[in-house]
Design an enzyme around this catalytic site. Structure first.
Site, mmCIF file in Angstrom:
data_model
loop_
_atom_site.group_PDB
_atom_site.id
_atom_site.type_symbol
_atom_site.label_atom_id
_atom_site.label_comp_id
_atom_site.label_asym_id
_atom_site.label_seq_id
_atom_site.Cartn_x
_atom_site.Cartn_y
_atom_site.Cartn_z
ATOM 1 C CD GLU A 2 -1.054 -4.760 -2.306
ATOM 2 O OE1 GLU A 2 -1.272 -5.989 -2.198
ATOM 3 O OE2 GLU A 2 -0.404 -4.110 -1.477
ATOM 4 C CD GLU A 12 8.223 -7.067 -3.153
ATOM 5 O OE1 GLU A 12 8.601 -6.312 -2.226
ATOM 6 O OE2 GLU A 12 7.030 -7.323 -3.390
ATOM 7 C CE LYS A 34 6.105 -9.671 0.095
ATOM 8 N NZ LYS A 34 4.815 -9.243 -0.483
ATOM 9 C CD GLU A 49 2.865 -13.382 0.132
ATOM 10 O OE1 GLU A 49 3.279 -12.217 0.157
ATOM 11 O OE2 GLU A 49 1.685 -13.678 -0.095
#
Length: 417
Positions: A260, A314, A317, A323
């Site tokens: 990542e 997302e 999250k 985030e």
């Protein structure tokens, strides 16, 4: 003059051709902590419109696995931390997992690796850490005939030191567990997976020169007196710190894969550096850096397999706004910014103009602290189901690809001169 014009044209076509090809060393993470993601078939189409050749999942979603059947996209699957105890204790449980999630889909779908757990060594659960290697061994036994590799993913906080890169070393309390895991990786030809995030290093040292170093932008550079090498960007410094740690523990042959890395394009008012411009600069320059095949100062001439975080935003999250803002794409498959990953000749996806200063690779450097390793949960992935990634033959394929480029270029020059 006419000859030079033709030469420039050939070179431009040459570069355009290869930049449109899938890159064996560029992948992307597919997090699913969201309630608005497009169907798997649409995601498969989107991926095929880009030069991304690898996809990392944090689980083993059968719909996504099936959607990539017959494509050239290689998958990395994940085993949740919660499954580690059963896989460690019972080889038949590992065999059942392998059959249900891998063997039922290969070779129609390309699955290169399974990551057992995610950041398990840094979970704070000593029992889980001790069960990690037995689980990896049992799953490897179940997958051995398929050729699918087995590994696990770590945060940068497994390092005790990373500044300067030549001083990279693992935390002493993790040495016993890591030695066993690294021996397994060496013996099975599997990679060491790590999550370096220049963004978190910048967050801990938010000076302008640090930002330039982290974004691959012009900066004075950072000299490593131990290796006598000059570093021009944080990504290389972090990766080489891991390389030094592996070498120091006696495992120079174990390859590194960046599981990542990414940069959020949006954040809360108190989150420094979370802009579209910075996200575009980091990811676009990272992609250009990988394509250049320059490598890192300690590992020159080849690019480390790298998985960008993340494919989509997302929306579920938890935590700060950043985030939920790492996606290359929104849920409707429009770009948040252009990282230079779209195949210009085949993509049907439109993208906004890249922010100023985000195109091209500029030499970077700066006074940044590679040792400013992300907080354990700073990379925010512990809420994911977990995973891993890497194609074991990538080094060979990169060498062949480089040879193809040199051959084509030599033919073009011969015809012109």
């Amino acid at each position: 003059m006419e000859k030079w014009r033709r030469l420039l044209l050939v070179l431009a076509l040459f570069l355009a051709f290869f930049s449109a090809r899938s890159q064996s060393f560029i992948g992307v993470n597919y997090g699913q902590v969201a309630d608005n993601l497009p169907p798997p078939s649409a995601t498969a189409s989107l991926l095929q419109s880009t030069t991304i050749s690898k996809l990392r999942l944090y689980g083993a979603d059968p719909a996504i696995i099936r959607s990539l059947s017959g494509t050239n996209i290689s998958l990395v699957l994940g085993v949740p931390n919660s499954d580690i105890p059963s896989l460690a204790a019972d080889p038949s449980a590992a065999a059942s997992w392998a059959t249900a999630n891998v063997l039922s889909y290969v070779p129609a779908t390309s699955i290169s690796l399974v990551a057992v757990g995610n950041e398990a060594l840094d979970s704070g659960d000593a029992a889980l850490a001790s069960q990690l290697l037995p689980a990896m061994r049992n799953l490897r036994s179940a997958l051995a005939a398929s050729g699918v590799k087995v590994s696990t993913v770590h945060t940068m906080s497994v390092l005790a030191h990373s500044e300067p890169p030549s001083s990279g070393a693992f935390r002493p309390e993790l040495s016993a567990d890591l030695t066993g895991i690294l021996g397994f990786l060496r013996d099975t030809g599997s990679p060491f997976m790590i999550n370096p995030y220049p963004f978190f290093a910048y967050r801990s040292d938010p000076r302008p020169e640090t930002l330039a170093f982290c974004l691959f932008q012009p900066n004075p550079g950072r000299f490593d007196a131990g290796s006598r090498l000059m570093y021009t960007n944080m990504f290389d410094a972090q990766v080489d710190a891991v390389r030094s740690a592996l070498n120091g523990l006696g495992f120079p042959e174990v390859e590194i894969v960046v599981a990542e890395t990414g940069w959020p394009y949006r954040g809360d008012p108190d989150e420094v550096g979370t802009t579209v411009e910075n996200a575009g600069a980091f990811t676009g320059n990272l992609v250009a850096h990988l394509r250049s095949m320059v490598g890192t100062p300690l590992m020159p001439g080849r690019s480390v397999d790298t998985y960008i975080f993340a494919l989509y935003d997302e929306d579920l999250k938890p935590g700060p706004t950043s985030e939920r803002s790492f996606g290359l794409y929104r849920a409707d498959q429009t770009m948040n910014y252009d990282a230079g990953l779209v195949k210009s000749a085949s993509s049907s996806y439109t993208s906004p103009s890249p922010p100023a200063g985000t195109t091209g690779l500029t030499p970077p450097a700066g006074r940044c602290v590679p040792g400013a390793t992300p907080d354990r949960s700073a990379d925010g992935r512990s809420t994911q189901p977990e995973a891993q990634c890497h194609s074991p033959d990538a080094v060979g394929s990169r060498a062949a690809d480089g040879a193809d480029r040199l051959f084509c270029l030599s033919v073009a020059l011969t015809l012109l001169l």
